[in-house]
Design a protein around this motif. Structure first.
Motif, short mmCIF file in Angstrom:
data_model
loop_
_atom_site.label_atom_id
_atom_site.label_comp_id
_atom_site.label_asym_id
_atom_site.label_seq_id
_atom_site.Cartn_x
_atom_site.Cartn_y
_atom_site.Cartn_z
N SER A 232 -3.20 -40.00 6.47
CA SER A 232 -4.58 -39.83 6.93
C SER A 232 -4.60 -39.63 8.43
O SER A 232 -3.78 -40.21 9.17
CB SER A 232 -5.41 -41.06 6.56
OG SER A 232 -6.70 -41.00 7.13
N VAL A 233 -5.55 -38.83 8.87
CA VAL A 233 -5.79 -38.64 10.31
C VAL A 233 -6.88 -39.61 10.72
O VAL A 233 -7.98 -39.60 10.13
CB VAL A 233 -6.21 -37.20 10.62
CG1 VAL A 233 -6.52 -37.05 12.11
CG2 VAL A 233 -5.12 -36.22 10.19
N PRO A 234 -6.63 -40.46 11.71
CA PRO A 234 -7.65 -41.44 12.11
C PRO A 234 -8.88 -40.76 12.70
O PRO A 234 -8.77 -39.69 13.32
CB PRO A 234 -6.93 -42.28 13.16
CG PRO A 234 -5.83 -41.44 13.67
CD PRO A 234 -5.40 -40.59 12.51
N PRO A 235 -10.05 -41.32 12.50
CA PRO A 235 -11.28 -40.71 13.02
C PRO A 235 -11.35 -40.81 14.54
O PRO A 235 -10.70 -41.66 15.16
CB PRO A 235 -12.38 -41.54 12.37
CG PRO A 235 -11.75 -42.88 12.14
CD PRO A 235 -10.32 -42.60 11.80
N ILE A 236 -12.14 -39.94 15.15
CA ILE A 236 -12.35 -40.00 16.60
C ILE A 236 -13.71 -40.64 16.88
O ILE A 236 -14.53 -40.79 15.98
CB ILE A 236 -12.28 -38.58 17.21
CG1 ILE A 236 -13.32 -37.66 16.57
CG2 ILE A 236 -10.89 -38.01 17.05
CD1 ILE A 236 -13.38 -36.28 17.21
N GLY A 237 -13.92 -41.01 18.11
CA GLY A 237 -15.21 -41.58 18.49
C GLY A 237 -15.33 -43.06 18.23
O GLY A 237 -16.42 -43.63 18.32
N LEU A 248 -5.33 -46.27 8.26
CA LEU A 248 -4.46 -46.92 7.28
C LEU A 248 -5.16 -47.10 5.94
O LEU A 248 -4.57 -46.92 4.88
CB LEU A 248 -3.99 -48.28 7.81
CG LEU A 248 -2.97 -48.25 8.95
CD1 LEU A 248 -2.71 -49.66 9.48
CD2 LEU A 248 -1.65 -47.63 8.47
N ARG A 249 -6.45 -47.46 6.00
CA ARG A 249 -7.20 -47.65 4.76
C ARG A 249 -7.27 -46.34 3.95
O ARG A 249 -7.07 -46.33 2.74
CB ARG A 249 -8.60 -48.16 5.06
CG ARG A 249 -9.40 -48.54 3.81
CD ARG A 249 -10.80 -49.01 4.13
NE ARG A 249 -10.78 -50.19 4.97
CZ ARG A 249 -11.31 -50.26 6.19
NH1 ARG A 249 -11.88 -49.19 6.72
NH2 ARG A 249 -11.26 -51.38 6.89
N ALA A 250 -7.54 -45.25 4.64
CA ALA A 250 -7.63 -43.95 3.96
C ALA A 250 -6.27 -43.54 3.40
O ALA A 250 -6.17 -42.98 2.30
CB ALA A 250 -8.15 -42.88 4.93
N ALA A 251 -5.19 -43.84 4.14
CA ALA A 251 -3.84 -43.52 3.68
C ALA A 251 -3.49 -44.33 2.43
O ALA A 251 -2.86 -43.82 1.50
CB ALA A 251 -2.83 -43.78 4.79
N SER A 307 -1.17 -39.06 13.08
CA SER A 307 -1.66 -39.47 11.76
C SER A 307 -0.89 -40.69 11.27
O SER A 307 0.19 -41.02 11.79
CB SER A 307 -1.52 -38.32 10.76
OG SER A 307 -0.15 -38.00 10.57
N TYR A 308 -1.45 -41.35 10.27
CA TYR A 308 -0.80 -42.52 9.69
C TYR A 308 -0.28 -42.18 8.30
O TYR A 308 -0.91 -41.43 7.54
CB TYR A 308 -1.79 -43.69 9.58
CG TYR A 308 -2.10 -44.33 10.90
CD1 TYR A 308 -1.24 -45.26 11.46
CD2 TYR A 308 -3.26 -43.98 11.60
CE1 TYR A 308 -1.52 -45.85 12.69
CE2 TYR A 308 -3.55 -44.56 12.82
CZ TYR A 308 -2.67 -45.50 13.36
OH TYR A 308 -2.94 -46.07 14.58
N GLU A 309 0.90 -42.74 7.98
CA GLU A 309 1.49 -42.58 6.65
C GLU A 309 1.80 -43.97 6.09
O GLU A 309 2.34 -44.82 6.78
CB GLU A 309 2.77 -41.74 6.72
CG GLU A 309 3.36 -41.45 5.36
CD GLU A 309 4.58 -40.56 5.45
OE1 GLU A 309 4.47 -39.36 5.11
OE2 GLU A 309 5.66 -41.07 5.86
#
Length: 329
Positions: A232-237, A248-251, A307-309
């Motif tokens: 997952s790519v972490p959100p910005i803002g 991490l949660r999305a991954a 991104s996180y894996e």
């Protein structure tokens, strides 16, 4: 010392003595009540086995009740399967001795607690809804909702293979080493006076040996250890900490989805797969989905592109397969 003080001390000692007696009586009543209750029954037996109860030896037969303080002893080329009220299964191999130290239902709750002592031999367990503990001369293993095999070598060395879920293991002697978590597909040893050995991947031939000792040929299955990745790519803002958690949660969600997809292709009985059963039975579908959600994270990585894996694992053992066998029956 004044007379009043002497009387006060005498009264205090009497009060403490009475409290001690009352506590002892309550504890004895609890143990007696636990021992008097039927904890389960013999579901299947091959060969010869005895149930030792109140200094009497009873020939174990299919349907024979098992009570809270019984000891089960098997002989050459024998095995016993015991089903408990919390849906746990104990499969005892040949030349084994297993004592039921504790089995009771917590007051006002549906939760059960089970403690077993493996004195000798081999024990294959599928943990049901209880808080479940197996003790040996050198180790203590605690688990909930999992399956594993425990055996003794020369009475002083405990071996263990986890086939489903995770098991917490420590030396039976207090202060010797730390507790360790053993995941599906791994094995360890615990010797007297030593910390548990580092876990290693369990050789299939080791699992096969102990499965043959404790299971009927048609019951031997797995274990299957599934591994899947999610990214997952972490959100910005948002803050760095929030971005990391959300990434991490999305991954993990993606990894779980990939695990479920893999699980659906696992063959259960004949040519029927997990996916086949899920299509036919909504209850099984929800149970499988719930089971997969119990997967654990084996590794987290921050990749060069930001991104996180996440890598996740889960073991499918005889406890998992049992859900489908119950539907067949």
């Amino acid at each position: 010392m004044s007379l009043t003080t002497i009387h006060f001390i005498a009264g205090l000692r009497k009060h403490i003595a009475l409290c001690t007696i009352l506590i002892t009586i309550l504890l004895n009543c609890h143990e007696a009540d636990s021992a008097a209750k039927e904890a389960g029954n013999v579901k299947d037996i091959k060969g010869t086995a005895n149930i030792l109860r109140e200094k009497k030896s009873i020939n174990a037969r299919k349907g024979e009740p098992v009570f809270g303080a019984d000891t089960v002893k098997t002989f050459n080329d024998s095995r016993v399967k015991i089903l408990f009220i919390d849906d746990s299964l104990l499969m005892i191999g040949e030349n084994s001795i297993v004592s039921l130290l504790e089995h009771f239902r917590e007051t006002g709750k549906k939760q059960c607690s089970s403690v077993f002592n493996l004195v000798d031999g081999v024990l294959n367990v599928i943990v049901g809804k209880s808080s479940f503990e197996v003790r040996t001369p050198t180790a203590v293993a605690a688990a909930r909702g999992t399956s594993y095999v425990v055996w003794l070598e020369d009475g002083q060395k405990t071996g263990m293979v986890v086939t489903e879920g995770r098991v917490e293991v420590k030396n039976a002697q207090e202060g010797i080493g730390e507790k360790v978590i053993i995941s599906a597909g791994k094995m360890i040893y615990v010797e007297e006076g030593k910390s548990p050995t580092p876990s290693i991947v369990a050789p299939p031939e080791v699992i096969e040996v102990f499965y043959k000792k404790t299971l009927a040929p048609q019951e031997i299955w797995g274990p299957v250890v599934l591994t899947a990745k999610g990214s997952s790519v972490p959100p910005i803002g948002v803050s760095h900490a929030q971005a990391r958690l959300m990434g991490l949660r999305a991954a993990k969600v993606e990894a779980l989805r990939n695990l479920l997809e893999q699980a659906q292709g696992v063959t259960i009985i004949g040519s029927s797969t997990v996916g086949d059963y899920m299509l036919k039975n909504d209850l099984l579908k929800s149970r499988v989905e719930g089971f997969i959600k119990g997967a654990w994270v084996s590794e987290e990585r921050l990749l060069a592109d930001g991104s996180y894996e996440v890598e996740m694992e889960i073991g499918l053992g005889i406890g998992f397969r049992r859900m489908f066998l119950d539907q067949e029956n």
